[in-house]
Design a protein around this motif. Structure first.
Motif, PDB file in Angstrom:
ATOM      1  N   UNK B 288       0.794  -1.238   0.000  1.00  0.00           N
ATOM      2  CA  UNK B 288       0.000   0.000   0.000  1.00  0.00           C
ATOM      3  C   UNK B 288       0.827   1.290   0.000  1.00  0.00           C
ATOM      4  N   UNK B 289       1.934   1.313   0.701  1.00  0.00           N
ATOM      5  CA  UNK B 289       2.688   2.565   0.730  1.00  0.00           C
ATOM      6  C   UNK B 289       3.757   2.634  -0.366  1.00  0.00           C
ATOM      7  N   UNK B 290       3.685   1.698  -1.295  1.00  0.00           N
ATOM      8  CA  UNK B 290       4.619   1.734  -2.432  1.00  0.00           C
ATOM      9  C   UNK B 290       3.852   1.723  -3.748  1.00  0.00           C
ATOM     10  N   UNK B 291       2.563   1.931  -3.690  1.00  0.00           N
ATOM     11  CA  UNK B 291       1.770   1.840  -4.906  1.00  0.00           C
ATOM     12  C   UNK B 291       1.847   3.130  -5.714  1.00  0.00           C
ATOM     13  N   UNK B 292       1.668   2.970  -7.003  1.00  0.00           N
ATOM     14  CA  UNK B 292       1.721   4.109  -7.914  1.00  0.00           C
ATOM     15  C   UNK B 292       1.831   3.553  -9.323  1.00  0.00           C
TER      16      UNK B 292
ATOM     17  N   UNK D 294       8.351   3.660 -10.312  1.00  0.00           N
ATOM     18  CA  UNK D 294       6.978   3.867  -9.866  1.00  0.00           C
ATOM     19  C   UNK D 294       6.862   5.254  -9.254  1.00  0.00           C
ATOM     20  N   UNK D 295       5.864   5.982  -9.710  1.00  0.00           N
ATOM     21  CA  UNK D 295       5.614   7.319  -9.159  1.00  0.00           C
ATOM     22  C   UNK D 295       4.694   7.177  -7.958  1.00  0.00           C
ATOM     23  N   UNK D 296       5.283   7.196  -6.778  1.00  0.00           N
ATOM     24  CA  UNK D 296       4.501   7.068  -5.548  1.00  0.00           C
ATOM     25  C   UNK D 296       4.015   8.455  -5.149  1.00  0.00           C
ATOM     26  N   UNK D 297       2.716   8.633  -5.125  1.00  0.00           N
ATOM     27  CA  UNK D 297       2.173   9.899  -4.617  1.00  0.00           C
ATOM     28  C   UNK D 297       2.095   9.799  -3.105  1.00  0.00           C
ATOM     29  N   UNK D 301      -0.296   7.112   4.454  1.00  0.00           N
ATOM     30  CA  UNK D 301       0.601   6.087   4.994  1.00  0.00           C
ATOM     31  C   UNK D 301       2.042   6.584   5.099  1.00  0.00           C
ATOM     32  N   UNK D 302       2.305   7.767   4.570  1.00  0.00           N
ATOM     33  CA  UNK D 302       3.681   8.278   4.580  1.00  0.00           C
ATOM     34  C   UNK D 302       3.868   9.297   5.700  1.00  0.00           C
TER      35      UNK D 302
END
Lengths: 371, 371, 371, 371
Positions: B288-292, D294-297, D301-302
């Protein structure tokens, strides 16, 4: 510098955002009117007291009428559920108090019509909270289009897409029942407001709306989803431009897909809220072998940016949009000049949503004027 | 390795592209069948001779029948105007010769139906030239969707947009008259083919089509534009997915806007021909925190790429799509296995275009099955 | 139109690319000289015969001298290992035959010096294959800088980065031994050539070079890696500009990182080969609130693009660069006008590489003039 | 919830940013300690009074000693010119009051050393303001690298580039004299701090620094520019990674070029402050044909994002970084746990800057340990 007492109704997500904004706006913008966080209202006395502490309000209540009628409350923020908007707004208008109302305007088209009518009758400041449109980039887009810089608009495409329900196994919540909590009710108003603000009124449209995942896991097994996951419509604007809008809460991968593209006879614009500090502009008058979309980073020369930062490209964020809203609301009260979007604009958004439903149900083109 | 004599009908833009491809394809792909550029046909004998010299064909003619009937011509490329497609194809089929036909299939729906029917009856290799769909990236997109990697498709958006007529003062040309030369006739087929190939058949649609600039400067003053500048439609696919397609030749700033986005229950895809060596993939199963969205650069592991380059990210271009088409056509002839898209697929594209016109004229939803 | 017989030495990766290019170039560009694929030479007779068949050469040989001396071979392509370059080139020059040599020029600086000297003495066409610099976008970048459009150059950053050895457990190969197969020997020349072509000669530099993974799995256990994984240098150009270049074969995630950025007093340029059809240009003279980098898609108005495609944004690819090289080589032979980069330019690249090694070993700034 | 009185020294750009942050931080984060804006100090009494009014401070002064010694001032923010940092910090430490100091630490290396030493001796909370490193994306980058997710770092590239002096005719100002106001003194510390925080201590470096435009228009004709426009260095980090940093105030087109790229043995990271809500991550363990950046927005969670917004992709901005700093400073005071970067970290940044100057002047590699 004059103080103005603010009453905040609602202590949730948007209640917090507006409270932070009211705390910060004076130092950011040096507004003529300085907001004093006078009272906050949530559903319980204890909860309201806790929110007052957290958000730096002087007092709290669980009765919105107490708040509206409090003599130190001179302007009212409505950030409570849609069903409550009408009654609160009318009470405030009756006392001649300015009202800022979170989108959408009313829970039903009738509510929205009543709110817009009463706002006009009362003649006090009224303003809608469609926050995304207040980024410096989107304000710049409005200026560019209005000035004719990209010529006559021939096409508009907009979307408001997120993916918080893209997983068919995401559990049912309050968001999965009630038309006003669905995609057309909750997400669509943002981009419809943008379309109206950027291009102008819609004259007719044809819509298609869908509940893709008709059941979701609930506390007692499968629960029916009674509102819509996605919707879209083709339209014509009054100025003749062709358009298309799409809305979704199941658009896998889109986190804040508030995106629009505008083609004009002399240029074009692209914007994506996921990179909210850039506006892409195509200048049709550029030298033919140097033409292309230019990525303009917002900066001190663009609307409302300088108050946040002296250097271009440093960027504003979600919370800053809310601060800009607060500044605009205070300024509208101070000057008596209405600031777009007003309740009347909120009503026009609601009319488009209503037309979408009618078009979808009757499977035909619908004219806004026929509503 | 066996040689196969090729006859090329048409010496314009696409005639050149296919000729270059036929010269190069053997060295690029080491195909089983090696094309021999036997004869080229254009409208005049002198012009054809010149093209033969330039494009390395052995002989030339101004009479397509001579070409089709020439015993050394064993397969025919049709890259001539749409009105000629039917007659040529039927002549070739009558002789049992494989035919490659540039899009669109026929000049009218009736032509297209006849061509598809005769192709089937003749039982010889027939293939359509919708070149863009052959990039390694778009081939990969098809594989990903077909494999279920992004789950059930819930939404498709596609566009084919260019801006060669965005300036209202661009002069009238042959492109501004004749429905088949308009946006729906000339540009739309590419993206409709992509939609059908990626998602599957369309079941129903509602379209809006427009001639924005109704006059353009001509040799004798203002000339009427008799075909369309832009068009769009909402649709439902047979598998239930919702869709939207847009086509324009006045989309200021778009040079090769062959763009599609696909949302599925487990992921999403984005592609833009202007950056044709990348496919953007969102994997809904990511942490979830690496999605994109991941920007996948095409490389040797992706379809047809390795023949052009051993390293990933080095990129293929427009001409390479045509080389891939040539390889596929040769392979189809050699193996007897039809390669998508065939004439039957070209017909399905034509049906969607026709349904758009009918929907536009009648202002209502149209089912493809009702055509 | 005159034919010219070509002899190709080398049947590997680049041998194939040049062969495809020679097959296609005449139809793409309608060159005055038409190449005839006369003979190909690889290390074995059988292998050469197979390559001749695949790449459409008339004859084959395993002896490069036979090829060079063949009367029908009128120009020679050298696409064989670096150690062979010197001897072949000298043999061709002795016969007055034009030579196209794949980068890098010679296996040693001495080789390169001899090759450049003999090329000059012979007075025949000689040209280097640094293919990437031939994209329409990079040709455009050269034009823009040379014209003064971005003013005086103040800074240049370039990199050639790939990741084929980023995994420390990738096995040792022929690429992991021999200085000329390392990053400075094999990858650096491309971007050094770009820097020299875009900005001009380097005057001095300080370099740092490193073998990060000193062992890799081999057939008999761990094998020593005897060449470099990455290197970088700071430099000053003769025109005063400051610069920096970086090269790596372990740059995880970079597939074709041929990237440069140029800052000038009036504008700036950015380019990335992974999106080779775009050049980013910042025009310092733009209206202050409209400034930003413009993404220029290459099109028919840019160098060498039109031959591949009539529409902008349709894109060229890796193989097309090689076709452009072939056209330029043929044109140089036909006109007698040298086309950059010549062997002399290849020598200058080699000198910079040599200066890097010396600087790295002596840990000091090195002037190119002191080599 | 306990109040803590804050004294702000400086009413300029950063003074405003920190004042806004102190007004907002409590509502954003619900901190244990609630800041009370007690007193602000600027250079004149009238100016300070005006700033107090604008920024919502209770009292004002033109004498920083009055502020530091005021019993209601329990913590001190230093946002005044560098020359004043030492004396103020020491006075505050002498009274046991926590200090937040804007970058850079001291005006000279000696000042910085004294400040770090006194901070340690005093044992009170001390923290540096390198705001950019506090974006959710850069905090995430630190976590990813520290966790080993991208393996061993092999290369780091960083830049801090802006273009406010790219025009050679931009007038001379206070920024064009004084080493501490130059690019190495004013811009470099941000990215050096990022490098140290992301990768670890630098062991040695070689630098090149330049004043490109040696004169600028001033009030009395041409004025000499006595500090640097751009600088760069190659380095090795203590952990062995190779690195390169570049700084410029004449990087035409760069507005907020706070950019870094990190290559590791298992992955890579890219970040650009101009799109501060995205972190690009390459996962080397991805399926080979699905690999890419991967473009993580950034999202809830960050790090620190959720306080600003519940939805991912909605974005934070420049001012939010300062609010995060305020929260961290308050938390450090409350818990007694130092928060990176402390004065000791600010000193390490200063040492690298000093080493750059020494290396530039002596034209040689310099070890940090030899300073």
């Amino acid at each position: 510098m004059t103080n103005i007492g603010i009453g905040m109704i609602g202590g949730g997500y948007m209640g917090k955002a507006h409270s932070v904004a009211l705390n910060a706006v004076g130092a950011v913008f040096d507004t003529g009117l300085r907001p004093v966080c006078e009272m906050i209202c949530t559903t319980t006395e204890a909860g309201a007291a806790e929110k007052a502490r957290t958000f730096d309000f002087h007092r709290s209540t669980a009765n919105w009428k107490v708040l509206v009628e409090d003599p130190k409350v001179e302007a009212v923020y409505i950030a409570s559920p849609q069903e409550t908007h009408l009654e609160i707004a009318l009470a405030a208008f009756a006392l001649g108090k300015p009202v800022f109302c979170e989108k959408p305007l009313g829970a039903t088209l009738e509510d929205s019509r009543a709110m817009a009518a009463e706002a006009e009758k009362a003649g006090v400041t009224n303003m809608m909270g469609f926050n995304y449109i207040r980024t410096p980039a989107s304000q710049l887009a409005r200026e560019i289009i209005a000035s004719g810089e990209i010529g006559e608009v021939t096409y508009f495409r907009g979307e408001h897409t997120e993916d918080f329900f893209s997983d068919p196994e995401s559990p049912a919540t309050w968001r999965t029942t009630g038309r006003s909590n669905g995609t057309m009710g909750d997400l669509a108003p943002h981009m419809i407001n943008a379309a109206l603000g950027l291009i102008g009124p819609v004259s007719s449209l044809i819509a298609d709306i869908e509940t893709v995942h008709k059941e979701r896991p609930g506390e007692n097994g499968r629960e029916a989803v009674t509102n819509d996951d996605q919707g879209q419509f083709l339209c014509r604007f009054e100025n003749g431009a062709m358009g298309m809008l799409y809305f979704s809460r199941i658009a896998t991968g889109r986190k804040m897909g508030y995106i629009y593209e505008v083609f004009g006879t002399k240029g074009a614009i692209r914007f994506d809220q996921e990179d909210q500090n850039a506006l892409w502009l195509y200048n049709g008058d550029a030298k033919p072998d140097r033409e292309g979309f230019t990525k303009i980073l917002t900066g001190p020369r663009h609307p409302d940016y300088l108050a946040f930062c002296q250097g271009p490209g440093h960027g504003t964020g979600y919370q800053d949009q809310i601060i800009i809203e607060a500044k605009d609301f205070l300024q509208a009260i101070e000057t008596g000049q209405a600031v777009w979007p007003t309740f009347q604009d909120g009503l026009m958004v609601h009319e488009v949503v209503e037309a979408c439903w009618r078009s979808h149900e009757q499977k035909r083109w619908v004219s806004i004027s026929d509503l």
